[in-house]
Scaffold this active site. Structure first.
Site, short mmCIF file in Angstrom:
data_model
loop_
_atom_site.label_atom_id
_atom_site.label_comp_id
_atom_site.label_asym_id
_atom_site.label_seq_id
_atom_site.Cartn_x
_atom_site.Cartn_y
_atom_site.Cartn_z
N ARG A 1 1.27 -10.79 7.24
CA ARG A 1 1.21 -9.86 6.49
C ARG A 1 2.43 -8.94 6.71
O ARG A 1 2.83 -8.36 7.77
CB ARG A 1 0.03 -8.89 6.89
CG ARG A 1 -1.30 -9.60 7.04
CD ARG A 1 -2.72 -8.76 7.31
NE ARG A 1 -2.29 -7.96 8.44
CZ ARG A 1 -2.86 -8.64 9.67
NH1 ARG A 1 -3.37 -9.96 9.58
NH2 ARG A 1 -2.70 -7.75 10.64
N TYR B 1 12.53 32.23 6.54
CA TYR B 1 10.94 33.06 6.59
C TYR B 1 10.97 33.15 8.12
O TYR B 1 11.53 32.59 9.14
CB TYR B 1 10.04 32.17 6.27
CG TYR B 1 9.76 32.07 4.59
CD1 TYR B 1 9.30 33.20 4.21
CD2 TYR B 1 9.86 30.76 4.10
CE1 TYR B 1 9.16 33.16 2.60
CE2 TYR B 1 9.62 30.89 2.73
CZ TYR B 1 9.51 31.95 2.23
OH TYR B 1 9.02 32.13 0.75
N LYS C 1 0.73 -1.24 -0.01
CA LYS C 1 0.28 -0.02 -0.12
C LYS C 1 0.88 1.29 -0.13
O LYS C 1 2.08 1.33 0.19
CB LYS C 1 -1.05 -0.04 1.19
CG LYS C 1 -0.20 -0.05 2.48
CD LYS C 1 -1.16 -0.13 3.79
CE LYS C 1 -0.45 -0.34 5.11
NZ LYS C 1 -1.41 -0.24 6.22
N ARG D 1 -9.83 0.37 15.39
CA ARG D 1 -9.93 1.08 14.02
C ARG D 1 -11.25 0.61 13.27
O ARG D 1 -12.00 1.38 13.39
CB ARG D 1 -8.80 0.78 13.27
CG ARG D 1 -8.39 1.96 12.18
CD ARG D 1 -6.61 1.69 11.79
NE ARG D 1 -6.38 0.57 11.55
CZ ARG D 1 -5.00 0.00 11.04
NH1 ARG D 1 -4.28 1.10 11.07
NH2 ARG D 1 -4.92 -1.12 10.80
N HIS E 1 -5.74 -7.03 13.93
CA HIS E 1 -4.39 -6.21 13.82
C HIS E 1 -4.06 -6.00 15.15
O HIS E 1 -4.65 -5.31 15.95
CB HIS E 1 -4.35 -5.06 12.93
CG HIS E 1 -3.13 -4.70 12.25
ND1 HIS E 1 -2.16 -5.15 11.40
CD2 HIS E 1 -2.72 -3.25 12.80
CE1 HIS E 1 -1.34 -4.28 11.14
NE2 HIS E 1 -1.43 -3.30 12.04
N CYS F 1 11.45 25.33 3.76
CA CYS F 1 10.67 26.15 2.71
C CYS F 1 9.82 25.19 1.76
O CYS F 1 10.09 23.90 1.89
CB CYS F 1 11.35 27.13 1.63
SG CYS F 1 12.52 28.02 2.72
N MET F 2 9.01 25.60 0.97
CA MET F 2 8.27 24.69 0.14
C MET F 2 9.02 23.74 -0.51
O MET F 2 9.14 22.45 -0.99
CB MET F 2 7.15 25.25 -0.87
CG MET F 2 6.35 24.41 -1.80
SD MET F 2 5.21 25.35 -2.49
CE MET F 2 3.97 25.87 -1.53
N ASP F 3 10.18 24.50 -1.30
CA ASP F 3 10.92 23.88 -2.27
C ASP F 3 12.83 23.87 -1.73
O ASP F 3 13.30 23.11 -2.68
CB ASP F 3 10.89 24.60 -3.72
CG ASP F 3 9.45 24.61 -4.09
OD1 ASP F 3 8.66 23.94 -4.29
OD2 ASP F 3 9.12 25.86 -4.11
#
Length: 393
Positions: free
Chosen positions: A220, A263, A36, A135, A164, A309-311
């Site tokens: 699993r 920032y 997954k 869950r 689980h 930062c973002m990038d």
């Protein structure tokens, strides 16, 4: 995808980890490889190929779309979807031979609106029992008794009955033992109902490796396949991490004492310092929770400074460096290593939270793949949306 930031995924390590786990299990126990979340961030199709080579019997994914992607790429192993799908999508499970998790009678009742009783079209189910994780799953005897008549129908195959564990990776075994006791009681409900169940399974990676007696009919294996496991509790077991993360310096400058950086003026130089900029940020999955971690430059640890930062992010270098110098965010340089466990501890999470956070903007380079050409020829690059649309028309 930037060539300056990339992940390296060792398919050999995935295969070797699975082979080692397989060898530790009784030959009668089946192995379900959990792929997954894009193979925990390692690549689902690539991971599946290694799982096939290592002898996996089943695959598991979280969502219907993940299963359809595998089928669209000619993956034929049995696939279990761990999260209950929308009842109206039940015909997709039939068309693509997918096994579904059922956690309530309500789901089965709603499903019948979309699948009239038809013994010629068998629906394969795994019944999820809630023994304490809280869950999803059948929790009480009353819930079970409501479910039984619905799963006795002639077009239902109960391929699995499972639970689980919540604390299998913890040193304290008390709650694990409580869950095991509850599951044994629930299995007795199944026996008393005279239902035909193909597989009973309760053990994920940590439980399967620590407590072989819990292997039952199937285990699993997710985290351990990728090299994530409670090493402190299993010192004799040596699994190898398959994923490392790298980048390069794209800018180097000298910051004078007292100058600000980042920032919100988030860092102030306490002395004259050399600063490097690395092209990875929270849009790549390197979130601001990674502030105050370290990365490796020239085989030495260097602290991440200022706000991520973002990038991009900034790092205090051990000294002047050339632009293009290699940087390691996860993995080794010389005698130093940044591990998933170290980063997970920093954010208060687990290793797989880090690996699954790395976005598709970061290219995955696959190494040691002895079956690369065969895999490419087999899978191609077909779109899951086309098979989904075709199936529901």
């Amino acid at each position: 995808m930037s060539l300056n930031t990339w992940a390296e995924v060792s398919l050999n390590h995935i295969r070797e980890n699975l082979l080692k786990i397989r060898q530790s299990l009784p030959s009668s126990v089946k192995l379900m490889a959990v792929v997954k979340a894009n193979g925990y961030g390692h690549g689902d199709l690539e991971t599946v190929r290694m799982a096939e080579i290592a002898g996996a019997d089943y695959l598991a994914v979280a969502h219907l779309e993940e299963a359809l992607r595998l089928r669209a790429n000619d993956i034929t192993l049995p696939i279990l979807i761990l999260t209950p799908i929308n009842p109206e999508d039940v015909q997709l499970a039939l068309v693509y031979d997918l096994m579904l998790t059922v956690a309530s009678a309500a789901w089965l009742k709603e499903m019948r609106k979309y699948k009239p009783l038809s013994p010629a079209k068998k629906l394969k189910l795994h019944i999820k029992m809630d023994t304490g994780l809280g869950r999803i799953g059948v929790k009480t005897k009353e819930e079970w008794e409501e479910l039984v008549p619905l799963i006795r129908e002639a077009d239902i195959v109960i391929d699995g009955f499972y639970t689980h564990f919540a604390t299998a990776g913890n040193a304290d075994r008390a709650f694990l033992e409580l869950q095991t006791k509850r599951f044994t009681e629930m299995m007795n409900w199944s026996y008393a109902s005279c239902l035909s169940v193909n597989h009973y399974h309760c053990a994920g990676s940590a439980a399967a490796l620590r407590f072989p007696s819990l292997a039952m009919d199937m285990v699993r294996i997710g985290a351990a396949m990728y090299g994530f496991y409670p090493q402190q509790l299993l010192p004799s077991l040596k699994l190898k991490p398959a994923f490392s993360l790298h980048s390069r310096l794209i800018h180097v400058k000298k910051l004078n004492k007292g100058e600000w950086l980042g920032y919100d003026n988030s860092y102030c130089a306490e002395a004259d310092e050399w600063i490097g900029t690395v092209p990875i940020g929270y849009a790549d999955g390197w979130s601001q929770r990674m502030q105050n971690t370290e990365l490796l430059v020239g085989g030495k640890r260097a602290p991440v400074i200022g706000k991520i930062c973002m990038d991009q992010l900034m790092v205090r270098l051990p000294g002047p460096c050339e632009i293009g110098t290699a940087v390691t965010l996860i993995g080794s340089q010389g005698s130093e290593e940044i591990t998933f466990d170290e980063l997970a501890a920093h954010i208060g999470g687990v290793a797989q939270e880090v690996s699954t956070s790395i976005t598709e903007r970061v290219a995955r380079n696959y190494t040691n793949d002895t079956c690369k050409e065969e895999a490419g020829a087999k899978w191609g690059n077909r779109n899951v949306q086309s098979i989904y649309k075709k199936a529901v028309m």
